[in-house]
Design a protein around this motif. Structure first.
Motif, mmCIF file in Angstrom:
data_model
loop_
_atom_site.group_PDB
_atom_site.id
_atom_site.type_symbol
_atom_site.label_atom_id
_atom_site.label_comp_id
_atom_site.label_asym_id
_atom_site.label_seq_id
_atom_site.Cartn_x
_atom_site.Cartn_y
_atom_site.Cartn_z
ATOM 1 N N SER A 154 -1.749 -2.081 -9.177
ATOM 2 C CA SER A 154 -2.251 -1.619 -7.880
ATOM 3 C C SER A 154 -3.745 -1.321 -7.991
ATOM 4 O O SER A 154 -4.557 -2.210 -7.833
ATOM 5 C CB SER A 154 -1.445 -0.405 -7.407
ATOM 6 N N CYS A 155 -4.113 -0.077 -8.286
ATOM 7 C CA CYS A 155 -5.545 0.244 -8.325
ATOM 8 C C CYS A 155 -6.241 -0.422 -9.509
ATOM 9 O O CYS A 155 -7.424 -0.736 -9.437
ATOM 10 C CB CYS A 155 -5.753 1.755 -8.368
ATOM 11 N N CYS A 169 -3.586 5.426 -9.813
ATOM 12 C CA CYS A 169 -2.407 5.535 -8.930
ATOM 13 C C CYS A 169 -1.077 5.680 -9.668
ATOM 14 O O CYS A 169 -0.094 6.141 -9.087
ATOM 15 C CB CYS A 169 -2.339 4.331 -8.009
ATOM 16 N N CYS A 217 8.594 1.436 0.598
ATOM 17 C CA CYS A 217 8.222 0.055 0.251
ATOM 18 C C CYS A 217 8.629 -0.260 -1.186
ATOM 19 O O CYS A 217 8.816 -1.406 -1.537
ATOM 20 C CB CYS A 217 6.724 -0.169 0.430
ATOM 21 N N TYR A 235 6.852 0.149 -3.925
ATOM 22 C CA TYR A 235 5.820 -0.302 -4.858
ATOM 23 C C TYR A 235 5.552 0.700 -5.963
ATOM 24 O O TYR A 235 5.307 0.330 -7.115
ATOM 25 C CB TYR A 235 4.520 -0.635 -4.109
ATOM 26 N N CYS A 236 5.613 1.983 -5.617
ATOM 27 C CA CYS A 236 5.340 3.014 -6.629
ATOM 28 C C CYS A 236 6.559 3.271 -7.513
ATOM 29 O O CYS A 236 6.454 3.983 -8.523
ATOM 30 C CB CYS A 236 4.934 4.318 -5.958
ATOM 31 N N ILE A 283 0.789 8.074 -7.294
ATOM 32 C CA ILE A 283 0.617 8.106 -5.841
ATOM 33 C C ILE A 283 1.712 7.282 -5.175
ATOM 34 O O ILE A 283 1.984 6.147 -5.586
ATOM 35 C CB ILE A 283 -0.763 7.529 -5.457
ATOM 36 N N CYS A 284 2.345 7.870 -4.154
ATOM 37 C CA CYS A 284 3.235 7.103 -3.279
ATOM 38 C C CYS A 284 2.524 6.954 -1.944
ATOM 39 O O CYS A 284 2.376 7.928 -1.203
ATOM 40 C CB CYS A 284 4.577 7.822 -3.091
ATOM 41 N N ARG A 285 2.121 5.753 -1.657
ATOM 42 C CA ARG A 285 1.362 5.530 -0.423
ATOM 43 C C ARG A 285 2.236 5.704 0.819
ATOM 44 O O ARG A 285 1.733 5.903 1.910
ATOM 45 C CB ARG A 285 0.717 4.140 -0.443
ATOM 46 N N CYS A 286 3.539 5.597 0.635
ATOM 47 C CA CYS A 286 4.469 5.827 1.755
ATOM 48 C C CYS A 286 4.761 7.312 1.931
ATOM 49 O O CYS A 286 5.529 7.677 2.811
ATOM 50 C CB CYS A 286 5.775 5.083 1.525
ATOM 51 N N THR A 287 4.163 8.149 1.092
ATOM 52 C CA THR A 287 4.328 9.610 1.127
ATOM 53 C C THR A 287 5.796 10.024 1.097
ATOM 54 O O THR A 287 6.215 10.918 1.819
ATOM 55 C CB THR A 287 3.616 10.240 2.348
ATOM 56 N N TYR A 294 7.332 11.747 -1.019
ATOM 57 C CA TYR A 294 7.426 12.713 -2.120
ATOM 58 C C TYR A 294 8.667 13.603 -2.056
ATOM 59 O O TYR A 294 9.241 13.946 -3.084
ATOM 60 C CB TYR A 294 6.162 13.573 -2.191
#
Ligand code: FES
Ligand code: FES
Length: 165
Positions: free
Chosen positions: A47-48, A53, A107, A109-110, A141-145, A147
């Motif tokens: 990812s980053c 991330c 999603c 991804y994380c 980091i979870c971009r979909c939040t 948590y």
């Protein structure tokens, strides 16, 4: 690590998800690229690619590590664990099942990085407090939040591991 290859290539060997693997690579190859591009382990996410991330988290001798920020030669002779090793028997492992049961991904991804982080956490703290879980997953980091559900998933994984012990 064998460096006797001319053309500046080196051989890196590791125990990858319980199997011995060895590859000849340019010395500047990062572990993430070795795993994904040369060893076909696409469960490790890119990812980053800046160590920020946590999507690429793998366990190196049991320690969660950003594989995008580590030269592959640093893992020479090490045990490297990825999400692919969680289902070694063909069935999802307890941490994976807990994430599925508790909706710890959107999603997704994380998720491989989170699963590996949770695996390391639960080895060190089999019954973690919520504060410990929050501290550990703060590196990823979870971009979909997602948590809240990730927290639920780690708690559930701890229960499943205890039940199966
Ligand atoms: S891809 Fe490695 S930390 Fe983000
Ligand atoms: S589930 Fe989408 S980034 Fe975490």
């Amino acid at each position: 690590m064998n460096t006797d290859h001319g053309a500046g290539r080196i051989t890196v060997s590791m125990e990858l998800d319980g199997r011995h693997r060895s590859e000849e690579i340019p010395p500047h190859t990062v572990l993430l690229d070795l795993l994904r591009d040369r060893m076909g382990n696409t469960g490790v996410k890119a990812s980053c690619e800046r160590g920020v991330c946590g999507a690429c988290t793998t366990l190196i001798d049991g320690v969660p590590t950003a594989s995008c920020s580590l030269f592959a030669f640093s893992a020479d002779g090490c045990s490297v664990e990825t999400v692919a090793g969680q289902s070694g028997s063909g069935e999802p492992g307890p941490v994976q099942r807990a994430f599925a049961e508790c909706g710890g991904f959107q999603c997704g991804y994380c998720t491989p990085g989170m699963v590996m982080l949770a695996t390391a956490l639960l080895r060190e703290h089999p019954a973690p407090t919520d504060q410990q879980i929050r501290e550990w997953i703060s590196s990823n980091i979870c971009r979909c939040t997602g948590y809240g559900m990730i927290l639920d998933s780690v708690r559930r994984a701890a229960e499943l591991i205890r039940e199966e012990a």
